[in-house]
Design an enzyme around this catalytic site. Structure first.
Site, PDB file in Angstrom:
ATOM      1  N   GLU A  16      13.541  47.285  79.649  1.00 26.50           N
ATOM      2  CA  GLU A  16      13.928  46.948  78.269  1.00 26.50           C
ATOM      3  C   GLU A  16      13.784  48.194  77.411  1.00 26.50           C
ATOM      4  O   GLU A  16      12.807  48.931  77.527  1.00 26.50           O
ATOM      5  CB  GLU A  16      13.014  45.838  77.734  1.00 26.50           C
ATOM      6  N   THR A  50      16.804  45.328  72.815  1.00 22.26           N
ATOM      7  CA  THR A  50      16.341  44.346  71.833  1.00 22.26           C
ATOM      8  C   THR A  50      17.315  44.241  70.659  1.00 22.26           C
ATOM      9  O   THR A  50      18.131  45.138  70.419  1.00 22.26           O
ATOM     10  CB  THR A  50      14.935  44.679  71.296  1.00 22.26           C
TER      11      THR A  50
HETATM   12  P1  FAD Z   1      12.393  29.137  71.463  1.00 16.77           P
HETATM   13  O1  FAD Z   1      12.558  28.921  72.902  1.00 16.77           O
HETATM   14  O2  FAD Z   1      13.411  28.560  70.544  1.00 16.77           O
HETATM   15  O3  FAD Z   1      10.955  28.589  71.045  1.00 16.77           O
HETATM   16  C1  FAD Z   1      10.420  28.859  69.759  1.00 16.77           C
HETATM   17  C2  FAD Z   1       9.349  27.824  69.439  1.00 16.77           C
HETATM   18  O4  FAD Z   1       9.957  26.574  69.224  1.00 16.77           O
HETATM   19  C3  FAD Z   1       8.345  27.604  70.567  1.00 16.77           C
HETATM   20  O5  FAD Z   1       7.098  27.335  69.995  1.00 16.77           O
HETATM   21  C4  FAD Z   1       8.884  26.391  71.285  1.00 16.77           C
HETATM   22  O6  FAD Z   1       7.869  25.714  71.997  1.00 16.77           O
HETATM   23  C5  FAD Z   1       9.433  25.600  70.121  1.00 16.77           C
HETATM   24  N1  FAD Z   1      10.553  24.718  70.461  1.00 16.77           N
HETATM   25  C6  FAD Z   1      11.581  24.963  71.278  1.00 16.77           C
HETATM   26  N2  FAD Z   1      12.429  23.919  71.318  1.00 16.77           N
HETATM   27  C7  FAD Z   1      11.925  22.992  70.485  1.00 16.77           C
HETATM   28  C8  FAD Z   1      12.323  21.690  70.074  1.00 16.77           C
HETATM   29  N3  FAD Z   1      13.438  21.130  70.557  1.00 16.77           N
HETATM   30  N4  FAD Z   1      11.561  21.025  69.197  1.00 16.77           N
HETATM   31  C9  FAD Z   1      10.412  21.558  68.702  1.00 16.77           C
HETATM   32  N5  FAD Z   1       9.981  22.797  69.054  1.00 16.77           N
HETATM   33  C10 FAD Z   1      10.720  23.489  69.925  1.00 16.77           C
HETATM   34  N6  FAD Z   1      12.607  38.721  69.343  1.00 16.77           N
HETATM   35  C11 FAD Z   1      13.526  39.333  68.586  1.00 16.77           C
HETATM   36  O7  FAD Z   1      13.613  39.065  67.370  1.00 16.77           O
HETATM   37  N7  FAD Z   1      14.392  40.260  69.131  1.00 16.77           N
HETATM   38  C12 FAD Z   1      14.365  40.596  70.441  1.00 16.77           C
HETATM   39  O8  FAD Z   1      15.139  41.424  70.909  1.00 16.77           O
HETATM   40  C13 FAD Z   1      13.394  39.962  71.278  1.00 16.77           C
HETATM   41  N8  FAD Z   1      13.338  40.204  72.592  1.00 16.77           N
HETATM   42  C14 FAD Z   1      12.488  39.479  73.398  1.00 16.77           C
HETATM   43  C15 FAD Z   1      12.516  39.698  74.793  1.00 16.77           C
HETATM   44  C16 FAD Z   1      11.693  38.944  75.623  1.00 16.77           C
HETATM   45  C17 FAD Z   1      11.750  39.172  77.117  1.00 16.77           C
HETATM   46  C18 FAD Z   1      10.811  37.957  75.068  1.00 16.77           C
HETATM   47  C19 FAD Z   1       9.932  37.150  75.958  1.00 16.77           C
HETATM   48  C20 FAD Z   1      10.772  37.776  73.699  1.00 16.77           C
HETATM   49  C21 FAD Z   1      11.604  38.529  72.855  1.00 16.77           C
HETATM   50  N9  FAD Z   1      11.614  38.333  71.462  1.00 16.77           N
HETATM   51  C22 FAD Z   1      12.521  39.001  70.673  1.00 16.77           C
HETATM   52  C23 FAD Z   1      10.620  37.460  70.849  1.00 16.77           C
HETATM   53  C24 FAD Z   1      11.111  36.035  70.671  1.00 16.77           C
HETATM   54  O9  FAD Z   1      12.187  36.002  69.783  1.00 16.77           O
HETATM   55  C25 FAD Z   1       9.915  35.261  70.121  1.00 16.77           C
HETATM   56  O10 FAD Z   1       9.005  35.012  71.160  1.00 16.77           O
HETATM   57  C26 FAD Z   1      10.215  34.014  69.336  1.00 16.77           C
HETATM   58  O11 FAD Z   1       9.006  33.658  68.665  1.00 16.77           O
HETATM   59  C27 FAD Z   1      10.646  32.825  70.163  1.00 16.77           C
HETATM   60  O12 FAD Z   1      11.820  33.025  70.786  1.00 16.77           O
HETATM   61  P2  FAD Z   1      12.286  32.015  71.942  1.00 16.77           P
HETATM   62  O13 FAD Z   1      13.654  32.389  72.292  1.00 16.77           O
HETATM   63  O14 FAD Z   1      11.256  31.944  72.999  1.00 16.77           O
HETATM   64  O15 FAD Z   1      12.265  30.647  71.084  1.00 16.77           O
END
Ligand code: FAD
Length: 287
Positions: A16, A50
């Site tokens: 990354e 990112t």
């Molecule tokens: P989600 O999967 O949507 O989850 C977010 C929260 O909502 C969690 O607490 C989950 O349990 C909850 N949730 C999910 N679905 C529901 C539902 N139906 N009802 C109620 N709650 C729910 N961030 C950036 O801004 N830019 C980047 O480039 C970036 N790169 C990343 C790369 C990797 C490999 C990782 C692991 C993370 C990265 N992040 C990045 C961080 C990421 O955006 C954060 O971790 C963010 O807080 C959550 O993203 P997610 O896609 O996991 O969210």
């Protein structure tokens, strides 16, 4: 070839990078003999870039991915978030990636900018983004999603967190890349839970070498990863010796990755922090 096809044959290895804010930074990353050129020599399956982590600096993401695409040495994977994006924005921006030949994405909710309580966009969770991309673009994108071995920081119940991950798979995600972690046992426990929850797509382990006390505390508070005692001891031992601390951080990450490889991780993903020397040292250790 889709990265998803590689997972069917063997474990993947990926990096990354992040888009620098300045032209000088861009030259260092994308210029001749720059960071990307050095990373290519390590033959990763894909390099992801990112997208506005922390709500800023989306700017040069496409430029970086475009460069990887044109160089043709490995697959470019863009991160993409729901932050501040309407459905129309998402359609338009993702079409632009496709127009540039970039058809792999890591679909994320995104880090919420300081003070925000939601995405300020039309979609609120990564699952919704995956569903939307599948509806609008069919199978044009290979979609990866994020997973948190210790549960997402905003979700106190690990089982519920895993359920949310299953929803991303059901919506059409092809593989997971995990949040960083320092204790491999957490990853192995998470893998078992994911398996029990019916998650069948590959789970790639994401590892970030720690470089200093302030970096590690920032990361831990951002993602909720726990600090095992060996890491705390290293931090204490080299408190006044930043160079040795960095070397110990790289060594620790290399040991984590070797152990993950031995335990049959579907993929290994290194958060390179745009520092190819670290990636090279670790690759050497991994053989
Ligand atoms: P989600 O999967 O949507 O989850 C977010 C929260 O909502 C969690 O607490 C989950 O349990 C909850 N949730 C999910 N679905 C529901 C539902 N139906 N009802 C109620 N709650 C729910 N961030 C950036 O801004 N830019 C980047 O480039 C970036 N790169 C990343 C790369 C990797 C490999 C990782 C692991 C993370 C990265 N992040 C990045 C961080 C990421 O955006 C954060 O971790 C963010 O807080 C959550 O993203 P997610 O896609 O996991 O969210």
């Amino acid at each position: 070839m889709s990265v998803a096809d590689i997972y069917e044959k063997r474990a993947t290895f990926s990096f990354e990078v992040f888009p620098p804010k300045t032209d000088v930074g861009m030259e260092k990353l994308c210029g001749k003999d720059g960071v990307l050129d050095k990373l290519y020599t390590l033959e990763p399956d894909y390099i992801s870039c990112t997208y506005g982590a922390g709500g800023t600096n989306v700017g040069k993401n496409l430029e970086v991915l475009d460069k990887i695409q044109k160089d043709g040495k490995c697959t470019p994977v863009t991160h993409f978030t729901c932050i501040g994006n309407t459905k129309e924005d998402i359609k338009e921006k993702l079409q632009t990636y496709l127009d540039h030949g970039i058809d792999h994405m890591l679909a994320l909710r995104g880090d919420l900018p300081f003070g925000w309580t939601g995405t300020n966009g039309d979609l609120h969770y990564a699952t919704e983004l995956v569903k939307f991309v599948r509806k609008e673009f069919g199978d044009k994108f290979t979609i990866a999603v994020a997973g948190s071995p210790e549960g997402h920081i905003a979700c106190e119940d690990l089982n519920l967190s895993v359920e949310h991950l299953k929803q991303k798979q059901d919506a059409g995600a092809s593989f997971f890349v995990t949040q960083l972690f320092f204790d491999n046992e957490c990853f192995y426990r998470f893998r078992e839970l994911a398996d029990k929850a019916g998650i069948t797509v590959p789970i790639t382990a994401g590892i970030m070498p720690f470089m200093g006390k302030s970096q590690i505390s920032r990361m831990v508070f951002m993602c909720g990863a726990s600090l095992p005692s060996p890491v705390i001891k290293i931090l204490a031992k080299y408190e006044n010796d930043p160079e040795s601390l960095q070397a110990a951080g790289v060594d620790y990450a290399a040991r984590q990755l070797c152990d993950l490889k031995e335990h049959g991780a579907d993929g290994l993903h290194l958060y390179t922090m745009n520092r190819p020397a670290i990636a090279a040292t670790i690759m050497e250790r991994l053989g």
